[in-house]
Design a protein around this motif. Structure first.
Motif, PDB file in Angstrom:
ATOM      1  N   ALA A   1      -4.772   0.992  -8.769  1.00 58.59           N
ATOM      2  CA  ALA A   1      -4.342   2.358  -8.467  1.00 58.59           C
ATOM      3  C   ALA A   1      -5.593   3.182  -8.210  1.00 58.59           C
ATOM      4  O   ALA A   1      -6.472   3.270  -9.059  1.00 58.59           O
ATOM      5  CB  ALA A   1      -3.549   2.944  -9.625  1.00 58.59           C
ATOM      6  N   ILE A   2      -5.679   3.776  -7.034  1.00 60.33           N
ATOM      7  CA  ILE A   2      -6.861   4.536  -6.634  1.00 60.33           C
ATOM      8  C   ILE A   2      -6.500   6.018  -6.626  1.00 60.33           C
ATOM      9  O   ILE A   2      -5.570   6.418  -5.923  1.00 60.33           O
ATOM     10  CB  ILE A   2      -7.317   4.109  -5.230  1.00 60.33           C
ATOM     11  CG1 ILE A   2      -7.571   2.599  -5.203  1.00 60.33           C
ATOM     12  CG2 ILE A   2      -8.537   4.904  -4.786  1.00 60.33           C
ATOM     13  CD1 ILE A   2      -7.658   2.016  -3.826  1.00 60.33           C
TER      14      ILE A   2
ATOM     15  N   SER B   1       0.880  -1.158   0.000  1.00 61.05           N
ATOM     16  CA  SER B   1       0.000   0.000   0.000  1.00 61.05           C
ATOM     17  C   SER B   1       0.921   1.211   0.000  1.00 61.05           C
ATOM     18  O   SER B   1       1.612   1.469   0.982  1.00 61.05           O
ATOM     19  CB  SER B   1      -0.907   0.007   1.231  1.00 61.05           C
ATOM     20  OG  SER B   1      -1.686   1.188   1.243  1.00 61.05           O
ATOM     21  N   ARG B   2       0.951   1.937  -1.125  1.00 58.30           N
ATOM     22  CA  ARG B   2       1.899   3.039  -1.279  1.00 58.30           C
ATOM     23  C   ARG B   2       1.226   4.212  -1.975  1.00 58.30           C
ATOM     24  O   ARG B   2       0.544   4.027  -2.978  1.00 58.30           O
ATOM     25  CB  ARG B   2       3.097   2.580  -2.104  1.00 58.30           C
ATOM     26  CG  ARG B   2       4.097   3.682  -2.391  1.00 58.30           C
ATOM     27  CD  ARG B   2       5.279   3.182  -3.166  1.00 58.30           C
ATOM     28  NE  ARG B   2       6.078   2.335  -2.290  1.00 58.30           N
ATOM     29  CZ  ARG B   2       7.243   1.808  -2.639  1.00 58.30           C
ATOM     30  NH1 ARG B   2       7.728   2.004  -3.842  1.00 58.30           N
ATOM     31  NH2 ARG B   2       7.920   1.059  -1.805  1.00 58.30           N
ATOM     32  N   VAL B   3       1.442   5.410  -1.450  1.00 60.58           N
ATOM     33  CA  VAL B   3       0.961   6.623  -2.093  1.00 60.58           C
ATOM     34  C   VAL B   3       2.086   7.166  -2.961  1.00 60.58           C
ATOM     35  O   VAL B   3       3.217   7.323  -2.493  1.00 60.58           O
ATOM     36  CB  VAL B   3       0.522   7.680  -1.057  1.00 60.58           C
ATOM     37  CG1 VAL B   3       0.150   8.984  -1.749  1.00 60.58           C
ATOM     38  CG2 VAL B   3      -0.648   7.158  -0.244  1.00 60.58           C
TER      39      VAL B   3
ATOM     40  N   HIS C   1      -9.897  13.725 -12.020  1.00 65.26           N
ATOM     41  CA  HIS C   1      -8.545  13.276 -11.721  1.00 65.26           C
ATOM     42  C   HIS C   1      -8.385  11.800 -12.065  1.00 65.26           C
ATOM     43  O   HIS C   1      -9.279  10.993 -11.822  1.00 65.26           O
ATOM     44  CB  HIS C   1      -8.222  13.528 -10.251  1.00 65.26           C
ATOM     45  CG  HIS C   1      -8.189  14.977  -9.916  1.00 65.26           C
ATOM     46  ND1 HIS C   1      -7.037  15.697  -9.904  1.00 65.26           N
ATOM     47  CD2 HIS C   1      -9.177  15.849  -9.630  1.00 65.26           C
ATOM     48  CE1 HIS C   1      -7.311  16.954  -9.594  1.00 65.26           C
ATOM     49  NE2 HIS C   1      -8.606  17.070  -9.422  1.00 65.26           N
ATOM     50  N   ILE C   2      -7.255  11.447 -12.637  1.00 63.15           N
ATOM     51  CA  ILE C   2      -7.026  10.070 -13.066  1.00 63.15           C
ATOM     52  C   ILE C   2      -5.803   9.489 -12.366  1.00 63.15           C
ATOM     53  O   ILE C   2      -4.872  10.214 -12.034  1.00 63.15           O
ATOM     54  CB  ILE C   2      -6.850   9.969 -14.595  1.00 63.15           C
ATOM     55  CG1 ILE C   2      -5.684  10.836 -15.046  1.00 63.15           C
ATOM     56  CG2 ILE C   2      -8.118  10.377 -15.309  1.00 63.15           C
ATOM     57  CD1 ILE C   2      -5.326  10.642 -16.475  1.00 63.15           C
ATOM     58  N   PRO C   3      -5.806   8.193 -12.095  1.00 65.30           N
ATOM     59  CA  PRO C   3      -4.689   7.563 -11.392  1.00 65.30           C
ATOM     60  C   PRO C   3      -3.532   7.240 -12.325  1.00 65.30           C
ATOM     61  O   PRO C   3      -3.531   7.603 -13.493  1.00 65.30           O
ATOM     62  CB  PRO C   3      -5.314   6.290 -10.833  1.00 65.30           C
ATOM     63  CG  PRO C   3      -6.356   5.939 -11.840  1.00 65.30           C
ATOM     64  CD  PRO C   3      -6.894   7.259 -12.344  1.00 65.30           C
ATOM     65  N   HIS C   4      -2.576   6.528 -11.810  1.00 63.11           N
ATOM     66  CA  HIS C   4      -1.392   6.138 -12.556  1.00 63.11           C
ATOM     67  C   HIS C   4      -1.646   4.892 -13.404  1.00 63.11           C
ATOM     68  O   HIS C   4      -2.536   4.097 -13.114  1.00 63.11           O
ATOM     69  CB  HIS C   4      -0.246   5.859 -11.591  1.00 63.11           C
ATOM     70  CG  HIS C   4       0.337   7.086 -10.994  1.00 63.11           C
ATOM     71  ND1 HIS C   4      -0.337   7.864 -10.080  1.00 63.11           N
ATOM     72  CD2 HIS C   4       1.525   7.694 -11.201  1.00 63.11           C
ATOM     73  CE1 HIS C   4       0.414   8.893  -9.736  1.00 63.11           C
ATOM     74  NE2 HIS C   4       1.543   8.816 -10.406  1.00 63.11           N
TER      75      HIS C   4
ATOM     76  N   SER D   1      -1.856   8.834  -6.340  1.00 66.30           N
ATOM     77  CA  SER D   1      -2.548   7.541  -6.317  1.00 66.30           C
ATOM     78  C   SER D   1      -2.099   6.726  -5.117  1.00 66.30           C
ATOM     79  O   SER D   1      -0.953   6.825  -4.678  1.00 66.30           O
ATOM     80  CB  SER D   1      -2.225   6.732  -7.576  1.00 66.30           C
ATOM     81  OG  SER D   1      -2.727   7.351  -8.726  1.00 66.30           O
ATOM     82  N   ARG D   2      -3.031   5.938  -4.614  1.00 63.11           N
ATOM     83  CA  ARG D   2      -2.649   4.893  -3.664  1.00 63.11           C
ATOM     84  C   ARG D   2      -2.635   3.604  -4.460  1.00 63.11           C
ATOM     85  O   ARG D   2      -3.645   3.201  -5.040  1.00 63.11           O
ATOM     86  CB  ARG D   2      -3.632   4.779  -2.509  1.00 63.11           C
ATOM     87  CG  ARG D   2      -3.283   3.590  -1.572  1.00 63.11           C
ATOM     88  CD  ARG D   2      -4.149   3.528  -0.347  1.00 63.11           C
ATOM     89  NE  ARG D   2      -4.045   4.718   0.456  1.00 63.11           N
ATOM     90  CZ  ARG D   2      -3.061   4.979   1.322  1.00 63.11           C
ATOM     91  NH1 ARG D   2      -2.066   4.118   1.465  1.00 63.11           N
ATOM     92  NH2 ARG D   2      -3.065   6.094   2.023  1.00 63.11           N
ATOM     93  N   ILE D   3      -1.478   2.971  -4.505  1.00 65.07           N
ATOM     94  CA  ILE D   3      -1.334   1.690  -5.190  1.00 65.07           C
ATOM     95  C   ILE D   3      -1.477   0.598  -4.138  1.00 65.07           C
ATOM     96  O   ILE D   3      -0.750   0.594  -3.141  1.00 65.07           O
ATOM     97  CB  ILE D   3       0.017   1.586  -5.914  1.00 65.07           C
ATOM     98  CG1 ILE D   3       0.123   2.683  -6.975  1.00 65.07           C
ATOM     99  CG2 ILE D   3       0.185   0.199  -6.535  1.00 65.07           C
ATOM    100  CD1 ILE D   3       1.482   2.776  -7.628  1.00 65.07           C
TER     101      ILE D   3
END
Length: 116
Positions: free
Chosen positions: A53-54, A28-30, A64-67, A104-106
Motif C-alpha cells: 500500500a503506497i 492496482s487500485r486507489v 500521511h500513512i497508508p492503509h 493509498s494505491r494498493i
C-alpha cells in the motif's frame, strides 16, 4: 527495472527483490482515505504474491500513512482498512506530529518463486 519491493537484512543486504522475478501485475487500485473493503484476487496457484500500500497524499513532513492490508492465502482475499481508525490513538501526540490518513494505491504483483 525495480518495482520498489525489497526485503533487506539488518546489514542492508537484499534477500528478495521483486524485479529479479518473472512478475505480473494483478491489481492496482486507489482507495480513499477512509475506505475499507476487500477483493478476491485471481492468482495462479504456482505464483506467490507481493502486496504493498503506497500513500498518495504527502506533505513536506511525510505525516500521511497508508492503509493496513490483510491477505488470506486460502481464499485469495485481500482486505484493507485505514491504519489509524481512532482519534484516541493520536491523543498523546501534538497536532503537528499527528499522522493523517491518506489515500493509498494498493498494488499486487504475482511472481514466480525461485526454484532451489
Amino acid at each position: 527495472m525495480s518495482y520498489g519491493i525489497q526485503v533487506r537484512e539488518p546489514d542492508q543486504s537484499v534477500t528478495f527483490e521483486l524485479s529479479s522475478r518473472l512478475t505480473t501485475l494483478v491489481l492496482s487500485r486507489v482507495v480513499g482515505r477512509n475506505s475499507s473493503g476487500s477483493v478476491t484476487l485471481d492468482i495462479p496457484g504456482t505464483m506467490d504474491v507481493a502486496i504493498q500500500a503506497i500513500p498518495l497524499d504527502g506533505d513536506q513532513h511525510m505525516r500521511h500513512i497508508p492503509h493496513k492490508l490483510t491477505y488470506d492465502a486460502n481464499t485469495q482475499t485481500l482486505s484493507w482498512m485505514p491504519a489509524i481508525s481512532s482519534d484516541a490513538q493520536l491523543s498523546d501526540l501534538s497536532d503537528w506530529a499527528s499522522p493523517l490518513r491518506s489515500r493509498s494505491r494498493i498494488v499486487v504483483f504475482g511472481y514466480m518463486p525461485e526454484v532451489s
